[in-house]
Motif scaffolding. Structure first.
Motif, short mmCIF file in Angstrom:
data_model
loop_
_atom_site.label_atom_id
_atom_site.label_comp_id
_atom_site.label_asym_id
_atom_site.label_seq_id
_atom_site.Cartn_x
_atom_site.Cartn_y
_atom_site.Cartn_z
N ASP A 59 0.74 -1.32 0.00
CA ASP A 59 -0.15 -0.09 0.08
C ASP A 59 0.84 1.24 -0.01
OD1 ASP A 59 1.08 -0.21 2.76
OD2 ASP A 59 -0.73 -0.36 3.52
N PHE A 60 2.13 1.11 -0.52
CA PHE A 60 2.97 2.27 -0.68
C PHE A 60 3.91 2.83 0.78
CE2 PHE A 60 0.16 2.59 -4.31
CZ PHE A 60 1.01 3.01 -5.44
N THR A 61 3.42 1.93 1.70
CA THR A 61 4.03 2.10 3.00
C THR A 61 5.22 1.44 3.34
OG1 THR A 61 2.76 0.47 4.33
CG2 THR A 61 1.50 2.91 3.84
N LEU A 62 5.73 0.34 2.60
CA LEU A 62 6.63 -0.42 2.86
C LEU A 62 6.78 -1.32 4.37
CD1 LEU A 62 9.84 1.72 1.15
CD2 LEU A 62 8.39 -0.54 0.34
N THR A 63 5.32 -1.23 4.61
CA THR A 63 5.36 -1.97 6.00
C THR A 63 5.01 -3.39 6.03
OG1 THR A 63 2.80 -1.21 5.79
CG2 THR A 63 4.46 0.10 7.14
N GLN A 64 4.80 -3.90 4.85
CA GLN A 64 4.66 -5.31 4.60
C GLN A 64 5.89 -6.05 5.05
OE1 GLN A 64 3.52 -3.10 2.49
NE2 GLN A 64 1.42 -3.04 3.08
N THR A 65 5.69 -7.37 5.35
CA THR A 65 6.96 -7.93 5.75
C THR A 65 6.98 -9.46 5.19
OG1 THR A 65 6.00 -9.01 7.58
CG2 THR A 65 7.11 -6.81 8.01
N PHE A 66 8.21 -10.06 4.90
CA PHE A 66 8.43 -11.31 4.37
C PHE A 66 9.28 -12.13 5.27
CE2 PHE A 66 8.01 -8.27 1.12
CZ PHE A 66 6.96 -8.79 0.06
N ASP A 67 9.07 -13.51 5.24
CA ASP A 67 9.93 -14.27 6.03
C ASP A 67 10.85 -15.07 5.19
OD1 ASP A 67 11.02 -16.43 7.78
OD2 ASP A 67 8.98 -17.53 7.90
N LEU A 68 12.23 -14.41 5.19
CA LEU A 68 13.23 -14.74 4.29
C LEU A 68 13.70 -16.33 4.59
CD1 LEU A 68 15.33 -11.60 4.24
CD2 LEU A 68 13.26 -12.12 2.79
N THR A 69 13.52 -16.78 5.92
CA THR A 69 13.90 -18.06 6.36
C THR A 69 13.22 -19.20 5.34
OG1 THR A 69 12.31 -18.29 8.17
CG2 THR A 69 14.43 -16.84 8.65
N GLN A 70 12.25 -18.99 4.74
CA GLN A 70 11.64 -19.89 3.88
C GLN A 70 12.72 -20.37 2.91
OE1 GLN A 70 7.34 -19.07 2.55
NE2 GLN A 70 7.56 -17.19 3.80
N ASN A 71 13.56 -19.57 2.57
CA ASN A 71 14.49 -20.09 1.66
C ASN A 71 15.65 -20.82 2.39
OD1 ASN A 71 14.09 -19.32 -0.89
ND2 ASN A 71 14.39 -17.23 -0.90
N THR A 72 15.77 -20.91 3.66
CA THR A 72 16.79 -21.50 4.41
C THR A 72 16.90 -23.12 4.04
OG1 THR A 72 17.04 -19.92 5.96
CG2 THR A 72 18.03 -22.35 6.53
N ASN A 73 15.80 -23.57 4.07
CA ASN A 73 15.65 -25.19 3.84
C ASN A 73 15.67 -25.49 2.28
OD1 ASN A 73 15.70 -26.00 6.58
ND2 ASN A 73 13.36 -25.88 6.40
N LEU A 74 15.43 -24.36 1.52
CA LEU A 74 15.16 -24.67 0.11
C LEU A 74 16.83 -24.54 -0.43
CD1 LEU A 74 12.42 -22.55 -1.21
CD2 LEU A 74 12.49 -25.00 -1.31
#
Length: 296
Positions: free
Chosen positions: A192-207
């Motif tokens: 929503d143009f606020t850059l407050t959304q977040t991502f779980d980067l650790t989902q790529n650890t096991n991959l």
């Protein structure tokens, strides 16, 4: 006693009695003989002259005297067993590991002049104990190991004046696996143009680890250079990588996977995170007239 046959010039040494002295006068007078118990393991300094007397036991007073010089060729080797292992990363393409063994050369010489002493490296102990130069490692600056794990390398230091004078020590080399990044996924979310959304980067650890079996560290970075150097990871900067808020709508995240046993063995890769921003602008209220009779 090794000089007895040579001194007799072909005569049978069993026909003579030998005795040894530290001076010619003592030998002529048969006094102050070196005790027979010391003859075969005589402790002396280099340059000592030894006089040998050969007596014919069947004829009293029939003897001959000669002499020889004891020359001691010294050699020593540094204790390599207490030095650090040489560790290297396996080449992921060839499955081989290249080692430079020569940093141990000066340690082996232990201050001795390299023009007077030679250092050789061996793959097995028996060749080293025999100083079998035919089986010495030909190119110790590029020694190839075809398996992972540790291997003992044996080292000899040889006195160039007397190849029979050498000492042996050993050290350990170790080849470590270089892990690969097997897979990474990109992330998308509505913003929503606020850059407050977040991502779980650790989902790529096991991959990233995938089906590899080992002990690995996986970390995340903002630049490729930081991923390659292993510095300034997002975690080290206080970021929560399981709840990461991007700094731009589209951002590249770099990943480093490293061998926990030897962190210089690593691979790096990257993935994208994207925010698809959507915003609804404010609108005015709508008004209309309704006929009370028709309702229209």
């Amino acid at each position: 006693t090794q000089v007895e046959s040579e001194a007799l010039n072909g005569q049978d040494p069993n026909n003579f009695d030998f005795s040894y002295y530290l001076s010619e006068d003592h030998a002529n007078n048969s006094v102050n003989e070196i005790p027979q118990s010391e003859v075969e393991n005589y402790l002396a300094s280099s340059g000592t002259e030894i006089f040998v007397r050969a007596d014919n036991p069947s004829t009293t007073g029939c003897f001959a005297i000669g002499s020889f010089i004891l020359i001691i060729d010294n050699v020593r080797i540094g204790d390599l067993t207490s030095t650090e292992n040489i560790s290297e990363c396996q080449n992921v393409d060839t499955q081989q590991t290249i080692f430079d063994l020569t940093p141990k050369t000066d340690l082996a010489l232990d201050g001795q002049d390299s023009s007077d002493f030679t250092v050789n490296y061996f793959e097995n102990e028996q060749d080293a104990l025999q100083n079998n130069l035919d089986n010495a490692i030909e190119n110790p600056s590029e020694y190839t190991l075809n398996s992972l794990g540790q291997k003992v390398i044996y080292v000899t230091v040889t006195n160039n004046e007397n190849p029979n004078c050498f000492e042996v020590s050993n050290f350990i080399i170790e080849a470590f696996e270089t892990p690969l990044i097997e897979q990474l996924q990109n992330f998308e979310a509505c913003g929503d143009f606020t850059l407050t959304q977040t991502f779980d980067l650790t989902q790529n650890t096991n991959l990233a680890i995938g089906n590899q079996n080992g002990n690995y560290n996986v970390s995340y970075y903002l630049t490729e250079a930081e991923a390659n150097s292993g510095t300034n990871s997002l975690t080290s900067q206080g970021e929560d990588i399981s709840n990461y808020a991007p700094i731009n709508e589209s951002q590249t995240i770099f990943v480093r996977i490293e061998n926990a046993g030897f962190t210089e063995c690593y691979s790096a890769g990257s993935f994208e995170i994207d925010l698809n921003n959507v915003e609804v602008s404010s609108v005015q209220d709508l008004e209309s007239c309704i006929d009370p009779v028709t309702g229209v």
